[in-house]
Motif scaffolding. Structure first.
Motif, short mmCIF file in Angstrom:
data_model
loop_
_atom_site.label_atom_id
_atom_site.label_comp_id
_atom_site.label_asym_id
_atom_site.label_seq_id
_atom_site.Cartn_x
_atom_site.Cartn_y
_atom_site.Cartn_z
N GLU A 164 0.82 -1.20 0.00
CA GLU A 164 0.00 0.00 0.00
C GLU A 164 0.86 1.26 0.00
N SER A 165 1.91 1.27 0.84
CA SER A 165 2.75 2.47 0.97
C SER A 165 4.13 2.24 0.34
N SER A 166 4.34 1.09 -0.27
CA SER A 166 5.66 0.74 -0.85
C SER A 166 6.78 0.89 0.18
N THR A 167 6.50 0.48 1.41
CA THR A 167 7.47 0.60 2.50
C THR A 167 8.22 -0.71 2.71
N HIS A 179 7.49 9.26 9.73
CA HIS A 179 7.01 9.03 8.38
C HIS A 179 5.75 9.85 8.09
N ALA A 180 5.58 10.24 6.83
CA ALA A 180 4.42 11.03 6.43
C ALA A 180 3.50 10.25 5.51
N ASP A 181 3.88 9.02 5.17
CA ASP A 181 3.13 8.28 4.15
C ASP A 181 2.55 6.97 4.65
N HIS A 182 2.82 6.64 5.90
CA HIS A 182 2.19 5.47 6.50
C HIS A 182 2.23 5.65 8.01
N ILE A 183 1.43 4.86 8.70
CA ILE A 183 1.42 4.96 10.16
C ILE A 183 2.32 3.88 10.73
N THR A 184 3.15 4.28 11.67
CA THR A 184 4.13 3.37 12.26
C THR A 184 3.47 2.30 13.13
N ALA A 185 4.14 1.17 13.22
CA ALA A 185 3.69 0.10 14.13
C ALA A 185 4.41 0.14 15.47
N LEU A 186 5.22 1.17 15.71
CA LEU A 186 6.02 1.19 16.94
C LEU A 186 5.16 0.98 18.20
N GLY A 187 4.09 1.76 18.30
CA GLY A 187 3.26 1.68 19.51
C GLY A 187 2.58 0.33 19.64
N ASP A 188 2.05 -0.17 18.54
CA ASP A 188 1.38 -1.47 18.60
C ASP A 188 2.36 -2.60 18.94
N LEU A 189 3.55 -2.51 18.39
CA LEU A 189 4.54 -3.56 18.69
C LEU A 189 4.96 -3.49 20.16
N ARG A 190 5.10 -2.29 20.68
CA ARG A 190 5.44 -2.16 22.11
C ARG A 190 4.32 -2.75 22.97
N GLU A 191 3.10 -2.45 22.57
CA GLU A 191 1.94 -2.97 23.30
C GLU A 191 1.95 -4.50 23.34
N VAL A 251 22.67 -1.00 0.47
CA VAL A 251 21.76 0.10 0.80
C VAL A 251 20.33 -0.45 0.84
N TYR A 252 19.71 -0.33 2.01
CA TYR A 252 18.32 -0.76 2.19
C TYR A 252 17.48 0.44 2.60
N PRO A 253 16.69 0.97 1.68
CA PRO A 253 15.88 2.15 2.00
C PRO A 253 14.54 1.76 2.63
N ALA A 254 13.80 2.78 3.08
CA ALA A 254 12.47 2.55 3.65
C ALA A 254 11.40 2.46 2.57
N HIS A 255 11.75 2.86 1.35
CA HIS A 255 10.77 2.78 0.26
C HIS A 255 11.46 2.44 -1.04
N ASP A 256 10.70 1.80 -1.91
CA ASP A 256 11.10 1.76 -3.31
C ASP A 256 9.83 1.65 -4.14
N TYR A 257 9.81 2.33 -5.26
CA TYR A 257 8.62 2.39 -6.10
C TYR A 257 8.88 1.77 -7.47
N LYS A 281 -0.68 11.41 0.37
CA LYS A 281 -2.12 11.29 0.66
C LYS A 281 -2.41 11.23 2.15
N LEU A 282 -1.55 10.53 2.86
CA LEU A 282 -1.81 10.25 4.27
C LEU A 282 -1.19 11.27 5.22
N MET A 283 -0.52 12.29 4.68
CA MET A 283 0.31 13.15 5.52
C MET A 283 -0.41 13.74 6.73
#
Lengths: 232, 232
Positions: A10-13, A59-71, A173-179, A218-220
């Motif tokens: 969805e976010s190409s992340t 990030h401005a293009d997807h919502i992080t899982a940090l909080g859910d993973l901590r939970e 090199v491993y980026p957070a996105h590729d399109y 879109k999600l910013m």
């Protein structure tokens, strides 16, 4: 080493799950909220204990899982020292190392896409190539936009050319996105063939970046405030 | 070793470009026609000479780049001995090795998704994990459908359980497709956690496969005849 690159279509992340082996402690870099169940399933199947969830930047293009993973796992959440996300439990500064049960990451402050972006260099320890997780500052044959969240093309150029490009030629090199269908590159490849950077001055790079004329993500308006709360 | 996993979003196909290093001869596995220019660009940038273009089987969901790559690079095109694609210049049999300038692949006959599917085992030579390119017979936490092109669920089970699952635990699994965001797995992971196979008998597996009730691939009527002509 156990290394899994995961893709959110969805976010190409790209998200990275890393441990020194089955049954060990693990870390995850740039996880996406919608994929939380997939990460938890894989972590369980590989008999891992997640202890660090890391975002390279807000990030401005997807919502992080940090909080859910901590939970779900009681892992620590980690970002660079300049993040405004007050929910994050652990912060790194330039040159800090993150050690997780035999996996070693070194933090590099690489602003430019945002003013709080960090990259993380994985020490291959002679068993595999070194690797660098560049977030959005350096992409494969591209780079992250520099027009919001404290972005600055001159800082981006400096981070890439004077910091990332000084890593070893064979560093992956491993980026957070590729399109475009790439999953990895190397420092030598990007130094030679990144069309925005190879043979370009800082001024030429800034002119390119200042004329990209991209629409806002879109999600910013949703993602940035959500991510400042770790996606919760 | 130079190892690049490439993704065609349209067909969710993974393609693999492999060489022992920059400036050396290279091979490519399961290339997609629409990505030919991207492959040729990357091959040039990495200073590679493409000498083998390999299809694991006659694909039904995308058109192969074998013919176009041969046209542009004079590479040999390679498939298993039972392919009906008469345009292919080189064929392998069970146990054959393909040597390309320091890269060694071993061919395994793994029918089931089609009756002419081969897998290829990459010898990591102690420098990286061994890897197996499974085409569509074994996917990550799944397997390729068995309802056309000579597909047979019992042969698929036999290929996976009695051949692929006898490879080393840490052998990385690289399929020709993924639809769920995975890029790689391992033999141990699939043996333990593939929901269609773990703890299942051949009969149970065949019952699962015979009840998938999948629509025909959108491109099937175009792709199969095109691929029998190497995509030309």
């Amino acid at each position: 080493m156990l290394f899994r690159q995961l893709f959110d279509k969805e976010s190409s992340t790209y998200t990275y799950l890393i441990a020194s082996g089955r049954g060990r402690e693990a870390l995850i870099i740039d996880p996406v909220k919608e994929q939380t169940d997939a990460y938890l399933g894989l972590i369980e199947q590989l008999d891992l204990k997640l202890v660090r969830a890391i975002d390279t930047h807000t990030h401005a293009d997807h919502i992080t899982a940090l909080g859910d993973l901590r939970e779900h796992t009681d892992c620590m959440t980690l970002m660079g020292e300049f993040t405004k996300a007050e929910c994050v439990s652990d912060h790194v500064r330039e040159g800090d190392t993150v050690d997780v049960d035999g996996v070693r990451l070194k933090a590099l402050y690489t602003p430019g896409h945002t003013d709080e972006s960090f990259s993380f260099v994985l020490d291959g320890a002679g068993q595999r190539e070194d690797a660098v997780f560049t977030g959005d500052v350096l992409l494969i044959r591209g780079s992250g936009r520099t027009d919001f969240q404290g972005g600055d093309p001159y800082k981006s150029y400096d981070s890439i050319v004077n910091k990332l490009f000084t890593l070893g030629d064979e560093t992956l090199v491993y980026p957070a996105h590729d399109y475009k269908g790439f999953t990895a590159s190397s420092i030598a490849e990007e130094r030679r063939h990144n069309p925005r950077l190879a043979g370009k001055s800082a001024e030429e790079y800034a002119a390119i970046m200042n004329n990209l004329d991209l629409p806002d993500p879109k999600l910013m308006d949703v993602a940035v405030p959500a991510n400042l709360a770790c996606g919760r």
